[in-house]
Design a protein around this motif. Sequence first.
Motif, PDB file in Angstrom:
ATOM      1  N   ARG A  11      23.856  -9.347 -22.033  1.00  0.00           N
ATOM      2  CA  ARG A  11      23.651 -10.803 -22.055  1.00  0.00           C
ATOM      3  C   ARG A  11      22.198 -11.170 -21.806  1.00  0.00           C
ATOM      4  O   ARG A  11      21.728 -12.221 -22.236  1.00  0.00           O
TER       5      ARG A  11
ATOM      6  N   ALA B 133      31.190  -6.811 -22.966  1.00  0.00           N
ATOM      7  CA  ALA B 133      29.762  -6.718 -22.637  1.00  0.00           C
ATOM      8  C   ALA B 133      29.534  -6.980 -21.162  1.00  0.00           C
ATOM      9  O   ALA B 133      30.344  -7.625 -20.488  1.00  0.00           O
TER      10      ALA B 133
ATOM     11  N   ASN C 168      24.883 -15.825 -28.691  1.00  0.00           N
ATOM     12  CA  ASN C 168      23.724 -16.571 -28.160  1.00  0.00           C
ATOM     13  C   ASN C 168      23.552 -17.933 -28.819  1.00  0.00           C
ATOM     14  O   ASN C 168      22.442 -18.495 -28.787  1.00  0.00           O
TER      15      ASN C 168
ATOM     16  N   ASP D 265      23.070 -11.872 -31.891  1.00  0.00           N
ATOM     17  CA  ASP D 265      24.481 -11.769 -31.517  1.00  0.00           C
ATOM     18  C   ASP D 265      24.944 -10.349 -31.797  1.00  0.00           C
ATOM     19  O   ASP D 265      24.477  -9.711 -32.749  1.00  0.00           O
TER      20      ASP D 265
ATOM     21  N   SER E 294      26.182  -7.824 -18.079  1.00  0.00           N
ATOM     22  CA  SER E 294      25.017  -8.704 -17.951  1.00  0.00           C
ATOM     23  C   SER E 294      23.760  -8.085 -18.569  1.00  0.00           C
ATOM     24  O   SER E 294      22.846  -8.813 -18.955  1.00  0.00           O
TER      25      SER E 294
ATOM     26  N   LEU F 281      28.618 -10.639 -27.612  1.00  0.00           N
ATOM     27  CA  LEU F 281      27.546 -11.516 -27.156  1.00  0.00           C
ATOM     28  C   LEU F 281      27.281 -12.571 -28.217  1.00  0.00           C
ATOM     29  O   LEU F 281      26.975 -12.250 -29.360  1.00  0.00           O
TER      30      LEU F 281
END
Length: 818
Positions: free
Chosen positions: A372, A367, A325, A93, A369, A323
């Motif tokens: 990500r 953020a 996760n 993260d 892509s 981000l």
Amino acid sequence: MANLKASKHKELKPADLRWKCDPNIFEFDSTGDLEPIEGILGQKRAMRAIKLGVDLKSPGYNIYIAGLSGSGKATTVKQMLEKISSKCPPLYDYAYVNNFKNPDSPLLLTFPKGTAKEFESDLASAIEVLKQRIPLTLESELYTNRKKIIVEEYGQAEQDLMTSFDKKLREKGFSLGQVKVGDAIRPDIIPLINDQPVPIFQLEEYIKEEKITKEQAQEIVKHYNNNKEELQLLFKKGLKLSQDFQEKLQKLEKDSCEVIVKGITEGLKEKYTSNSVLSYIKQVEENILENLQIFIGQKSEGETTKEGFLIDYFREYEVNIILDNTEIDECPVIIETSPTYTNLFGTIEKVSDGRGSWYADFTNIKAGSLIRANGGFLVLNVYHLFEEPGVWKTLKRVLTYHKLEIQEAPYLFQMSPTSLKPQPIDIDTKVILIGSDLIYSYLSQREYDFKKMFKVKADFDYEIERSDEVLIEYARVIKKLIRDDNLKNFDKTAIAYLIEISAVFAGKKNKLTTRFSQIADIAREATFWANEENAEFVTAKHVERAYLFIRERHGMLEDKITEMFENGTFLIDTTDERVGQINGLAVYDADFYSFGRPTRITATVSLGSGSIINVEREAGMSGRHYNKGVLIISGYFRETFGQDLPLSFNANLVFEQSYGTVDGDSASCAEIFALLSTLSGLPIKQTIAVTGSLNQKGDVQPIGGVNEKIEGFYDICKMKGLTSTQGVIIPIQNVKDLMLREDVIESVRKKNFHIYPITRVEEGIEILTSVKAGVKGIKGYEPKTVFYLVECKIKDLYAKSRAYKSNNQTEQKKKSRK
């Protein structure tokens, strides 16, 4: 005497003209009995390349996928990656927090997957606790008593300072008092007259009232000014005393609250042990102790600006998670269908301050892509990367240095760029580009570091070798389309016909196309026609109707060109014979399919030095491959007829009524035959069209578009009337590629149309002239053959050339004598 007749040449039989898919090879009655295929049909080479790129973690092993067709390319790639990706690296993260030492450079905190939210919650809870505990600590009896001592000490010291100075002043006839200046009150030295304080500005009144003399007043003013300097020194001492007092109070506050602050943050330090997080927690501790007034309410939490915007003093302690996760259990596979700068790399958003300006801080970092997909895969269409400025350049920089600095998009009209420079993020994303071979070649040549960044190229073949196993798998591919698009089930006749169309698109009997987008369109439209009839299954009849309707829908160009043949705009003969004229064949590309049409090629010869003039090249209307084909023709004539005497002729080759660029070498055979006809004087049958390339030795070579060319000439012959003598000469190597229409095959079966495969030039000229080509002996080519007549013509032209040169030299000598 008559010329030597050529022997009869082989013609293709109907069985040679098309591969038929027998529905009975399928063990199912309809696709309802089939399981859909999961994955991609064939493509072992491409799949091995992708697996290498996925599993190899070294720098630069990003993947470029070329040749993958269809509208669901990215989804297909995602399914492949999810299936073949093995071990996924640990996911993290990411969060940005305030840099209290340098707010323009926000700090990046990296957490194991799923713990960033916990840290955010724990820090927010700690701040809430401190909001309650700090005021209570500063209201405790212990703190109050210690503060009281400091206040009393300060009050006593200040009193002693003032008393000492006042006593000194009274000895000089002055006292320390206060005067009002406007709305302010300040300390001042006041003279004592008869033990009564008199402000210095009232001395004039006392002189007028003769209470003091002018000399006494001047003496008072003199002493006043001297003592004024001492008053300034007193002010400095008092200021220093006040500063010491404030410092002691602040130290008392810090000392009293430090235990509370560190006690609460100690739990955070024990739970989050990374160096970056510990360093940030230390900054938080120091900032809280420097800004205790926020926690004790001296700065209101609901305070607003003049413009009405709420001021949040606790915003500095927030955690901006860019981000998370937590919910990700597998390697992330992100398909970015709109790779704008912001979507791909993230951005720093701006917020209005209410005064016409814009600002941004660490909470405005967003953020993209690329982040990500960190630790996983990012799938992009290469064409989209060049649609917005800065995207390709920034992506190359990230892939080169493996770091991403989130910044604003580089817009051309940017009013107020932000000064924020967040700490960069380490990027471990495997980028997968989907594009064409053309773009790959272009980038490889123009971008010197492209192959360093994309070391793996996965080539998806556009065709697959036909076999019984592949036919079954192909049916499963169609079943997958039926399931995904909710189509009607196809019976096995429909599947068989659709596979035949696939072979037509591949242009070969033993191959099937893997460009499934067109096959899918035919399947969808076949379902439409089946629904129109309320049929239970899609049958071969529906597939054929869909295929023909698509061709008709996209067939305007073909109809327009056919119309010009019909009304005589394009000149073409399909009967009789002519010298130096032949029917060549050309292919036209439409948007859905290609089609062929005949084109007239003519040749003329004259005295010369052996040059073959390509009119298209001279007019700038020919491509490189066509020019090469004409040069090969020159080589063939020198090899065949130029061994014993020079070629004393010039030849002109023309594609009649050609108004666009001509390219390709598939007309080489037709041009040779036209030249041989012109030189020999033998007429060529206009009932036969020719396609094929050749080498300098006279070997016929295969060409492309053979089906379209045969069908194109057949259509024109049918339009003008079939005579049972018409046909096409093709290279024998192209027999395996034949997938002709049923009406063409039927005409061949009835001997109304003929297809002749040849391997040598000699075979073709014999078919076209019905005269034997001829074999060269010691004294030349055997008489009464095509090559004998050509050789005689060349000898005749050579003799005329020598006679002309001799006469010209004689004339020159006569002129010189005169």
